[in-house]
Design a protein around this motif. Structure first.
Motif, PDB file in Angstrom:
ATOM      1  N   LYS A  67      12.563   2.918  23.610  1.00  0.00           N
ATOM      2  CA  LYS A  67      10.888   3.530  22.626  1.00  0.00           C
ATOM      3  C   LYS A  67      11.216   3.606  21.552  1.00  0.00           C
ATOM      4  O   LYS A  67       9.033   3.943  21.024  1.00  0.00           O
ATOM      5  N   VAL A  71       2.693   2.069  18.302  1.00  0.00           N
ATOM      6  CA  VAL A  71       2.116   2.605  18.061  1.00  0.00           C
ATOM      7  C   VAL A  71       1.559   2.641  16.701  1.00  0.00           C
ATOM      8  O   VAL A  71       0.462   3.426  16.394  1.00  0.00           O
ATOM      9  N   PRO A 119       5.853   4.866  25.437  1.00  0.00           N
ATOM     10  CA  PRO A 119       6.644   4.218  25.064  1.00  0.00           C
ATOM     11  C   PRO A 119       7.156   5.284  25.716  1.00  0.00           C
ATOM     12  O   PRO A 119       8.920   4.634  25.763  1.00  0.00           O
ATOM     13  N   GLU A 120       7.645   5.812  26.708  1.00  0.00           N
ATOM     14  CA  GLU A 120       7.434   6.804  27.682  1.00  0.00           C
ATOM     15  C   GLU A 120       8.609   5.759  28.707  1.00  0.00           C
ATOM     16  O   GLU A 120       9.655   5.543  29.398  1.00  0.00           O
ATOM     17  N   GLU A 140       7.227   3.073  19.941  1.00  0.00           N
ATOM     18  CA  GLU A 140       6.542   4.291  19.065  1.00  0.00           C
ATOM     19  C   GLU A 140       6.527   2.838  17.771  1.00  0.00           C
ATOM     20  O   GLU A 140       5.184   4.057  16.841  1.00  0.00           O
ATOM     21  N   GLN A 141       6.891   1.970  17.313  1.00  0.00           N
ATOM     22  CA  GLN A 141       6.982   2.276  15.958  1.00  0.00           C
ATOM     23  C   GLN A 141       5.025   0.844  15.737  1.00  0.00           C
ATOM     24  O   GLN A 141       4.745   1.254  15.197  1.00  0.00           O
TER      25      GLN A 141
END
Length: 838
Positions: free
Chosen positions: A309, A316, A336-337, A313-314
């Protein structure tokens, strides 16, 4: 005794027994006389076998008074591997005399007189053939536009100058034509590789690096039958095994192939289409045990995105902060999930859905213990070479199956090191040669190679969003034209090699749809029977040309300057001559030839070939003129460079062409395609996901809707007796390589079937009739059939499917036409059938 030494000794003893006819006395051994020298009345020319096996093997053609007397293979140089060694042809190339003089050679131009597909033709003159095609091209162009003209995929001949490029050049001079993208062999794996590391699927480490490997895992990998040439990948693979006798070899395949035959340490018989589940079971062991965190997490963090995840996230955050509209658009579709680690472990949004070895075993048919054992071996290996063959990609949603298998080498964290590969097919070497310029095609739109039948029936409304059309203004702009003229050049994909032969035949039979079908070939193939005009091509042995080693010749590159001592047979003409005649009728003759005949063109292209840096080390050195090159025949150069996949990225810091610039375990591009593409949700497994996932698909092992009526999974494979459908009409090869459906003894016994008897194989799409081969070399619940036999429906016999029985035994009588979700590729290994005594 070491295992491979024992096997080699056993093989040698077996050969001796074969030669002696198993007689007890050595004095009874039949001695094969040496090859006679070339006589004073016999002439030698060099030609080549140019079918789509990946190696254009040079062939020695002996003639007397303009008639072929015998064919021999290359034995001109040393037989020491790696020292510009001999390029020996397989049985196919050695049967070229029989193929050249085959009874079904096309001898004269012909036009159809019966219903399209009946195979009823009358001879016509070359003048009438050229005039008819010229006038029909003019009519169709004026009535429907240039996008209504299409040349199908075809790989029956890999010429140099005398190639389908002549027809492309002609059609471009006429204002262009609708082109295709992709191919039947590996289009889904190409899409998977692009989504993962943004380069081709044949960018794996070269087989030379196996000297540094301690574990080899081949998933659906079968070079010994696919690439038989003495310059081919199969020979490289065999040499690599012999050079590293301690290498442990594990092969995963529904069929015990000739690439095994004692060369493997373990065969794991897997159910067709379940390779992704197998890979997931291994991945679970590697991740859940903590091995990945301890050994490869640093690699995954630095070079990959999508493992967990945090990495997504990074991405995004970086994309949203970039100010780049394209990247910001990508970021909006990234979830990310939906990350690989949670998916495999059954955590986060996937809670309770762990992809354990036990779960994988129930799907793929390989025991839990064996899956765990393979995982343990991968984790213990210092340099594991894990490769996924093209057979895995020719399934329903084969894009996902390939991606799932590509994850295994990534999880090791060793990609970029000697002895390790990225999961793709091995890098190849090749010499270069120039080809006929095709000129510019003003038509920008393209369709998938596989969707031509759709374009015949509804091309006007096909779009990028629904059908994968490219080159339009946007995803919703329609192609705007139905295909009205089809040119099939040295190919058999209109019928034989395309899915669902009965459907293809139905589309083509209606000549109000495709109004012109032109076939240029040497033999009366299944496709040729559906032509309106047939153009008889010269065969390779009647042709002067310059060809290289093709696309899968392994580490050996070579050029063959082809020459001939026989005149074109009957009324056959070369493609350059044919297209020149048609161009003359269209008023384009001078533009097509540029005032040059065949000899002048070949010399010009040869001069361009001389300057190609790939050919700098050719032996002997290339002479000054093409005529001199023809006298020598063959020029070769072994490439001893060890290529390591993703070396420039992992070790050189060069970013990849993916949206993130890294290896994408989560495909950012596919996340967007999942939003943008319109797919039929009612079709099982017909979906796009940015994560590599095993998916239950139509006609797959877990498709309960079809399992009751059709309990056997049918897989196709490549045989040594054909290259696709080429050489099917050579009796020598039909005797040497049996055309039969393979069945496991347990499945045959349950149906009361015995060795060699005729059986019917059927599903809703069609019925074929052929012998059965009962053998433990195929997994229970699986039937295996060599692809490429010629479609031959018997109109007087109807099968259980309600269609005429195909007595030719073509597997594509049974395959389903359904383009795959991402790349619109062919799923021709995903089939369910029933089998019973004929």
């Amino acid at each position: 005794m070491e295992r491979r030494s024992f096997l080699k000794m056993s093989a040698a003893m077996g050969c001796a027994a074969t030669v002696s006819g198993c007689n007890s006395s050595s004095s009874d051994v039949e001695v094969v006389p040496p090859t006679p020298p070339v006589g004073s009345d016999e002439k030698l020319n060099w030609s080549a076998c140019l079918v789509n096996c990946g190696s254009n093997c040079p062939i020695k053609v002996f003639t007397k008074d303009g008639v072929i007397t015998r064919i021999e293979t290359d034995f001109e140089t040393t037989d020491e591997y790696g020292v510009n060694h001999q390029v020996r042809a397989c049985a196919r190339g050695r049967s070229l005399k029989q193929r050249t003089y085959a009874p079904d050679r096309l001898k004269t131009p012909m036009k159809r007189v019966g219903k399209r597909g009946e195979g009823k033709f009358v001879p016509i003159s070359w003048d009438e053939a050229a005039s008819t095609i010229a006038s029909e091209l003019q009519r169709i162009t004026e009535s429907y536009g240039n996008k209504s003209i299409f040349t199908t995929y075809g790989s029956g001949a890999y010429y140099g100058f005398e190639s389908r490029s002549n027809f492309h050049r002609l059609l471009n001079l006429n204002g262009g034509y609708l082109k295709y993208y992709g191919n039947y062999s590996w289009w889904q794996q190409t899409a998977a590789a692009k989504a993962t590391w943004a380069s081709g699927s044949t960018t794996g480490s070269s087989l030379l690096t196996l000297k540094d490997s301690d574990l080899f895992i081949g998933i659906g990998y079968n070079p010994s039958e696919m690439r038989q040439s003495g310059s081919g990948e199969g020979y490289d693979y065999l040499q690599a095994l012999q050079a590293n006798p301690e290498l442990e070899v594990i092969m995963v395949d529904p069929r015990y192939t000739d690439s095994m035959a004692g060369k493997e340490d373990q065969w794991l018989a897997i159910r067709p289409g379940t390779d992704a589940a197998f890979a997931e079971g291994i991945a679970y062991e590697m991740i859940s045990s903590g091995w990945v965190d301890a050994n490869s997490k640093a690699f995954l963090d630095q070079f990959c995105i999508g493992f967990d995840k945090a990495s997504l996230e990074q991405v995004v955050a970086e994309f949203e902060a970039s100010g780049d509209a394209v990247k910001m658009g990508f970021a909006a579709n990234i979830d990310p999930e939906n990350n690989y680690k949670d998916y495999i472990l059954g955590e986060g949004k996937f809670a309770g859905e762990a992809k354990t070895a036990a779960r994988a075993a129930g799907i793929c048919g390989i025991s839990e213990a064996n899956i765990k054992n393979v995982a343990s071996k991968i984790m213990a290996a210092s340099a594991p070479y894990i490769i996924t063959g093209a057979g895995v990609n020719r399934h329903a949603n084969g894009e996902q199956a390939m991606r799932a298998c590509y994850m295994l080498p990534l999880l090791t964290g060793k990609v970029g090191q000697p002895g390790v590969t990225n999961g793709g097919l091995p890098a190849q070497s090749s010499l270069g040669r120039a080809g006929l310029p095709e000129l510019t095609n003003p038509i920008t739109e393209k369709i998938s190679f596989y969707t031509w039948a759709d374009a015949v029936e509804r091309g006007e409304t096909m779009t990028g969003r629904k059908d994968g059309v490219t080159g339009t203004a946007d995803l919703d702009t329609p192609l705007g034209a139905n295909i009205k003229a089809i040119f099939s050049i040295n190919g058999n994909a209109l019928i034989n090699q395309h899915s669902d032969c009965n459907y293809s035949a139905k589309v083509l039979e209606d000549d109000t749809k495709a109004e012109l079908v032109v076939v240029c070939d040497c033999w009366m193939t299944s496709t040729a029977k559906f032509a309106d005009i047939i153009l008889p091509d010269t065969s390779w042995l009647e042709t002067n040309d310059l060809v290289n080693d093709s696309y899968a010749s392994g580490n050996m590159g070579y050029l063959t300057a082809m020459s001939t001592s026989i005149e074109p047979l009957w009324e056959c003409k070369s493609m350059f001559e044919i297209c020149s005649m048609i161009a003359d009728k269209m008023g384009l003759g001078e533009a097509f030839t540029e005032g040059k005949d065949q000899a002048a063109w070949l010399e010009e292209l040869y001069q361009s070939t001389l300057t190609n840096p790939k050919n700098a080390n050719a032996e002997p050195p290339l002479p000054a003129t093409f005529v001199e090159a023809q006298q020598q025949g063959v020029f070769r150069s072994f490439d001893s460079t060890v290529r390591i996949s993703l070396d420039s990225f992992v070790n050189g810091g060069e970013p990849l062409g993916t949206p993130s610039g890294k290896i994408e375990m989560y495909s950012i591009d596919w996340a967007q395609k999942a939003v943008e593409y319109e797919l039929d949700g009612s079709i099982l497994g017909h979906e796009i996901d940015p994560l590599p996932k095993y998916q239950i698909t139509w006609d797959g092992y877990e498709d309960t809707a079809t399992a009751a009526d059709y309990p056997l999974q049918l897989m196709g494979y490549h045989t040594k007796g054909r290259t696709h459908s080429s050489y099917h009409n050579v009796p020598w090869l039909r005797e040497a390589v049996e055309d039969a459906v393979w069945m496991n003894p347990s499945d045959a016994e349950a149906r009361g079937l015995i060795q060699g008897e005729k059986v019917l194989v059927w599903n809703d799409r069609g019925t074929i009739e052929l012998p059965v081969r009962v053998t433990p070399r195929v997994a229970p619940g699986v039937a295996a059939l060599g692809q490429g036999a010629w479609y031959q429906p018997d109109p007087n016999r109807m099968g259980p499917s309600g269609h005429p029985i195909d007595i030719g035994g073509c597997i594509n009588t049974l395959t389903r036409y359904l383009p795959t979700p991402v790349c619109k590729g062919n799923p021709q290994h995903t089939n369910r059938v029933q089998i019973a005594k004929a």
